[in-house]
Design a protein around this motif. Structure first.
Motif, PDB file in Angstrom:
ATOM      1  N   GLN A 202      82.037  18.951  37.186  1.00  0.00           N
ATOM      2  CA  GLN A 202      81.150  19.696  38.083  1.00  0.00           C
ATOM      3  C   GLN A 202      81.543  19.514  39.543  1.00  0.00           C
ATOM      4  O   GLN A 202      81.424  20.439  40.349  1.00  0.00           O
ATOM      5  CB  GLN A 202      79.697  19.257  37.892  1.00  0.00           C
ATOM      6  N   ILE A 203      81.974  18.299  39.891  1.00  0.00           N
ATOM      7  CA  ILE A 203      82.319  18.031  41.289  1.00  0.00           C
ATOM      8  C   ILE A 203      83.561  18.822  41.693  1.00  0.00           C
ATOM      9  O   ILE A 203      83.688  19.237  42.852  1.00  0.00           O
ATOM     10  CB  ILE A 203      82.554  16.521  41.503  1.00  0.00           C
ATOM     11  N   ARG A 204      84.442  19.028  40.761  1.00  0.00           N
ATOM     12  CA  ARG A 204      85.710  19.702  41.091  1.00  0.00           C
ATOM     13  C   ARG A 204      85.555  21.202  41.287  1.00  0.00           C
ATOM     14  O   ARG A 204      86.510  21.879  41.680  1.00  0.00           O
ATOM     15  CB  ARG A 204      86.741  19.404  39.989  1.00  0.00           C
ATOM     16  N   LYS A 205      84.366  21.735  41.004  1.00  0.00           N
ATOM     17  CA  LYS A 205      84.115  23.143  41.302  1.00  0.00           C
ATOM     18  C   LYS A 205      84.048  23.333  42.813  1.00  0.00           C
ATOM     19  O   LYS A 205      83.506  22.508  43.534  1.00  0.00           O
ATOM     20  CB  LYS A 205      82.809  23.593  40.645  1.00  0.00           C
ATOM     21  N   ARG A 206      84.588  24.436  43.266  1.00  0.00           N
ATOM     22  CA  ARG A 206      84.753  24.632  44.712  1.00  0.00           C
ATOM     23  C   ARG A 206      83.438  24.513  45.467  1.00  0.00           C
ATOM     24  O   ARG A 206      83.372  23.848  46.501  1.00  0.00           O
ATOM     25  CB  ARG A 206      85.386  26.001  44.974  1.00  0.00           C
ATOM     26  N   ALA A 207      82.365  25.137  44.959  1.00  0.00           N
ATOM     27  CA  ALA A 207      81.094  25.147  45.691  1.00  0.00           C
ATOM     28  C   ALA A 207      80.541  23.724  45.822  1.00  0.00           C
ATOM     29  O   ALA A 207      80.184  23.279  46.924  1.00  0.00           O
ATOM     30  CB  ALA A 207      80.092  26.041  44.978  1.00  0.00           C
ATOM     31  N   GLN A 208      80.483  22.995  44.686  1.00  0.00           N
ATOM     32  CA  GLN A 208      79.940  21.643  44.720  1.00  0.00           C
ATOM     33  C   GLN A 208      80.787  20.711  45.569  1.00  0.00           C
ATOM     34  O   GLN A 208      80.270  19.908  46.339  1.00  0.00           O
ATOM     35  CB  GLN A 208      79.834  21.086  43.290  1.00  0.00           C
ATOM     36  N   LEU A 209      82.096  20.833  45.447  1.00  0.00           N
ATOM     37  CA  LEU A 209      82.987  19.983  46.231  1.00  0.00           C
ATOM     38  C   LEU A 209      82.823  20.250  47.720  1.00  0.00           C
ATOM     39  O   LEU A 209      82.826  19.327  48.538  1.00  0.00           O
ATOM     40  CB  LEU A 209      84.440  20.222  45.800  1.00  0.00           C
ATOM     41  N   THR A 210      82.649  21.503  48.077  1.00  0.00           N
ATOM     42  CA  THR A 210      82.469  21.871  49.487  1.00  0.00           C
ATOM     43  C   THR A 210      81.175  21.295  50.035  1.00  0.00           C
ATOM     44  O   THR A 210      81.144  20.696  51.125  1.00  0.00           O
ATOM     45  CB  THR A 210      82.469  23.397  49.652  1.00  0.00           C
ATOM     46  N   TYR A 211      80.090  21.457  49.275  1.00  0.00           N
ATOM     47  CA  TYR A 211      78.795  20.946  49.730  1.00  0.00           C
ATOM     48  C   TYR A 211      78.825  19.432  49.899  1.00  0.00           C
ATOM     49  O   TYR A 211      78.311  18.878  50.882  1.00  0.00           O
ATOM     50  CB  TYR A 211      77.694  21.351  48.748  1.00  0.00           C
ATOM     51  N   ILE A 212      79.404  18.740  48.927  1.00  0.00           N
ATOM     52  CA  ILE A 212      79.463  17.279  48.992  1.00  0.00           C
ATOM     53  C   ILE A 212      80.326  16.824  50.159  1.00  0.00           C
ATOM     54  O   ILE A 212      79.994  15.863  50.867  1.00  0.00           O
ATOM     55  CB  ILE A 212      79.991  16.717  47.658  1.00  0.00           C
ATOM     56  N   ALA A 213      81.435  17.515  50.390  1.00  0.00           N
ATOM     57  CA  ALA A 213      82.312  17.181  51.519  1.00  0.00           C
ATOM     58  C   ALA A 213      81.588  17.393  52.848  1.00  0.00           C
ATOM     59  O   ALA A 213      81.675  16.553  53.756  1.00  0.00           O
ATOM     60  CB  ALA A 213      83.582  18.013  51.461  1.00  0.00           C
ATOM     61  N   VAL A 214      80.862  18.508  52.968  1.00  0.00           N
ATOM     62  CA  VAL A 214      80.120  18.795  54.202  1.00  0.00           C
ATOM     63  C   VAL A 214      79.051  17.734  54.437  1.00  0.00           C
ATOM     64  O   VAL A 214      78.836  17.293  55.578  1.00  0.00           O
ATOM     65  CB  VAL A 214      79.497  20.206  54.144  1.00  0.00           C
ATOM     66  N   ALA A 215      78.367  17.300  53.364  1.00  0.00           N
ATOM     67  CA  ALA A 215      77.346  16.256  53.497  1.00  0.00           C
ATOM     68  C   ALA A 215      77.957  14.958  54.008  1.00  0.00           C
ATOM     69  O   ALA A 215      77.386  14.281  54.876  1.00  0.00           O
ATOM     70  CB  ALA A 215      76.654  16.035  52.155  1.00  0.00           C
ATOM     71  N   HIS A 216      79.133  14.600  53.492  1.00  0.00           N
ATOM     72  CA  HIS A 216      79.820  13.402  53.974  1.00  0.00           C
ATOM     73  C   HIS A 216      80.235  13.543  55.438  1.00  0.00           C
ATOM     74  O   HIS A 216      80.055  12.622  56.238  1.00  0.00           O
ATOM     75  CB  HIS A 216      81.058  13.123  53.115  1.00  0.00           C
ATOM     76  N   ILE A 217      80.778  14.677  55.764  1.00  0.00           N
ATOM     77  CA  ILE A 217      81.226  14.910  57.142  1.00  0.00           C
ATOM     78  C   ILE A 217      80.040  14.851  58.106  1.00  0.00           C
ATOM     79  O   ILE A 217      80.143  14.302  59.214  1.00  0.00           O
ATOM     80  CB  ILE A 217      81.958  16.264  57.253  1.00  0.00           C
ATOM     81  N   THR A 218      78.904  15.409  57.677  1.00  0.00           N
ATOM     82  CA  THR A 218      77.699  15.350  58.509  1.00  0.00           C
ATOM     83  C   THR A 218      77.295  13.910  58.792  1.00  0.00           C
ATOM     84  O   THR A 218      76.964  13.544  59.927  1.00  0.00           O
ATOM     85  CB  THR A 218      76.536  16.083  57.820  1.00  0.00           C
TER      86      THR A 218
END
Length: 502
Positions: A202-218
């Motif tokens: 699930q994490i490797r799906k583009r949408a989920q990976l993008t959201y999780i990455a943005v949350a970390h960056i925030t």
């Protein structure tokens, strides 16, 4: 009510632990013990049964080893307090067994809320030491490992529910982990991310990976804004190397603890034995209460038997998690996540003394016990009826422990009150409280020591020789219980020199 009560007890335990320094200090975890045991008795009477698993038998034996160590402990007082700490885990685990899957997930949600609360509270009230966020835990590394657990749970909840609120929690806990400046937890953070990406498609799906990455960056951006130092984090990362002074210091502790293990490898020296006896084995002049490695600490406290039982708990958890059959993808997600989170707690415990905080150790036991709950597939549990032989035994032990912990609470309250009054220079009232503590817990060498310190301070102010004589008597009383205590002996030598000069 029967279903809500265990959840209220468990969630209340963790919220209170977050506020009261992770139950690190005596009165806080003794009070938590009393509340948990009373709650256990009430729940047993309401449900007329106790749900247990073979896991609890091992956990009970693990706690029993600490109580048995009182028979030979180098420091009876500290061994008793360590046994009291460990006992809380048995009752907490029994409450976890009473929860269904929704109740367990609600507890995990409270973990996330608690982590966010600790982060925000620490920032708002400037709860930093040496520029490291400690919040109410008062120890950055233990706060960091709990926040990493919360961060991992936030990711798991987002994957299972797709609710964006968990991305907000992810950012807040990410912010907290960064502000602790805990390098070991940063390394584990990276490992957790790699493992979760590998095991969850699930994490490797583009949408989920993008959201999780943005949350970390925030979270990273917020940390830079709050810290107001663009290079602080990078300098901390660059310092991650074998030559780091903190790591070298730990190597020294571990090396010296191995010298002590040669004499105490079988049964240990009892809880607190390391802090008392370390001056006999250390290669340099230093003092640390804990050896900064929980596996070594277990060996020093309760020997190879205690370490074996601890290993059995972990082995049972991983065996149960690896062999269970699942009825839904969501169950498999939480099961795998539990194994990852347990692994990171064990790894970090190998470099610090997190499990000396009943709050952190309780988190660890909570996650492991969840694998044995009654709604899990292939769960092999037992139901002990209250009106049975084992039910009477459980209630008899519980009532005995309540009396003991109330007794200890009263004694240590008088000790701490005496220490507070010494700071306020209310000498007569302080010594009255110390005397009461001595009568309630006469084996507590720390009471005599704190009383002696009060007499020394008063003697320095008044220059009355009677004060130094009283301090001498108190220190001699303390040394009767712990003759190897070099701190007490040094103070006694100073007092005797003062008396000789006068």
């Amino acid at each position: 009510m029967k279903r809500c009560f265990p959840f209220l007890i468990v969630s209340g335990y963790f919220w209170a632990g977050a506020i009261f320094q992770g139950y690190f200090y005596g009165i806080s975890y003794l009070t938590a013990n009393i509340i948990l045991i009373i709650g256990f008795i009430i729940t047993g009477l309401l449900t007329n049964e106790i749900k247990v698993h073979r896991f609890h038998l091992i956990l009970f034996l693990f706690a029993a080893i600490y109580w048995i160590s009182l028979l030979y402990a180098a420091d009876f007082e500290q061994a008793l307090l360590e046994a009291s700490k460990v006992s809380i885990l048995v009752y907490l685990s029994l409450f976890i067994m009473m929860l269904d899957r929704k109740g367990m997930e609600s507890v995990y949600k409270h973990f996330i809320w608690i982590g966010s609360f600790l982060t925000v509270l620490g920032i708002l009230f400037d709860m930093f030491r040496n520029n490291r966020l400690e919040s109410t835990m008062q120890y950055a590394n233990s706060l960091a490992i709990f926040l990493l657990v919360c961060l991992s749970l936030s990711m798991l909840f987002y994957l299972s529910t797709k609710k964006k609120i968990y991305l907000l929690f992810l950012s807040i806990n990410c912010l907290g982990v960064l502000l602790t400046f805990s390098r070991s937890v940063w390394i584990l953070w990276l490992l957790v991310l790699i493992v979760l990406v590998c095991i969850y498609p699930q994490i490797r799906k583009r949408a989920q990976l993008t959201y999780i990455a943005v949350a970390h960056i925030t979270g990273v951006v917020l940390a830079f804004v709050i810290r107001k130092d663009q290079f602080a984090f990078w300098n901390r990362v660059k310092s991650i190397q074998p030559q780091t002074s903190e790591l070298q210091y730990r190597f020294l502790n571990w090396h010296d603890s191995l010298n002590m293990l040669r004499d105490y490898w079988l049964t240990g020296s009892g809880g607190g034995g390391w802090s008392l006896l370390m001056h006999l084995y250390r290669s340099q002049d230093y003092y640390v209460k804990y050896v900064h490695n929980h596996l070594l600490q277990l060996l020093l406290d309760v020997g190879i038997i205690g370490l074996f039982l601890f290993g059995c708990l972990i082995a049972m958890f991983y065996y149960q998690s690896a062999t269970s059959k699942y009825v839904a993808e969501q169950d498999a997600l939480w099961n795998s996540g539990g194994m990852v989170i347990t692994a990171l707690l064990i790894l970090h415990a190998g470099f610090d003394f997190d499990f000396s905080f009943p709050f952190i150790f309780g988190t660890f036991i909570c996650i492991m016990t969840s694998a044995f709950r009654n709604d899990n597939a292939e769960n092999v549990g037992y139901r002990i009826k209250i009106r049975s032989q084992w039910g009477y035994v459980a209630f008899g032990v519980s009532c005995t422990l309540i009396i003991l912990f109330i007794w200890l609470c009263v004694g240590y309250y008088n000790k701490e009150r005496g220490m507070q009054l010494i700071e306020g220079k209310e000498w007569a009232l302080a010594q009255k409280h110390f005397t009461q503590a001595e009568s309630i817990i006469p084996w507590a060498n720390t009471v005599y020591y704190e009383s002696a310190k009060g007499y020394v301070i008063l003697g320095n102010e008044t220059q009355k020789i009677d004060m130094y004589k009283a301090a001498e008597e108190q220190l001699q009383s303390a040394l009767k219980f712990v003759p190897e205590n070099d701190l007490y002996r040094e103070l006694l030598n100073d007092v005797e020199k003062t008396l000789h000069n006068k």
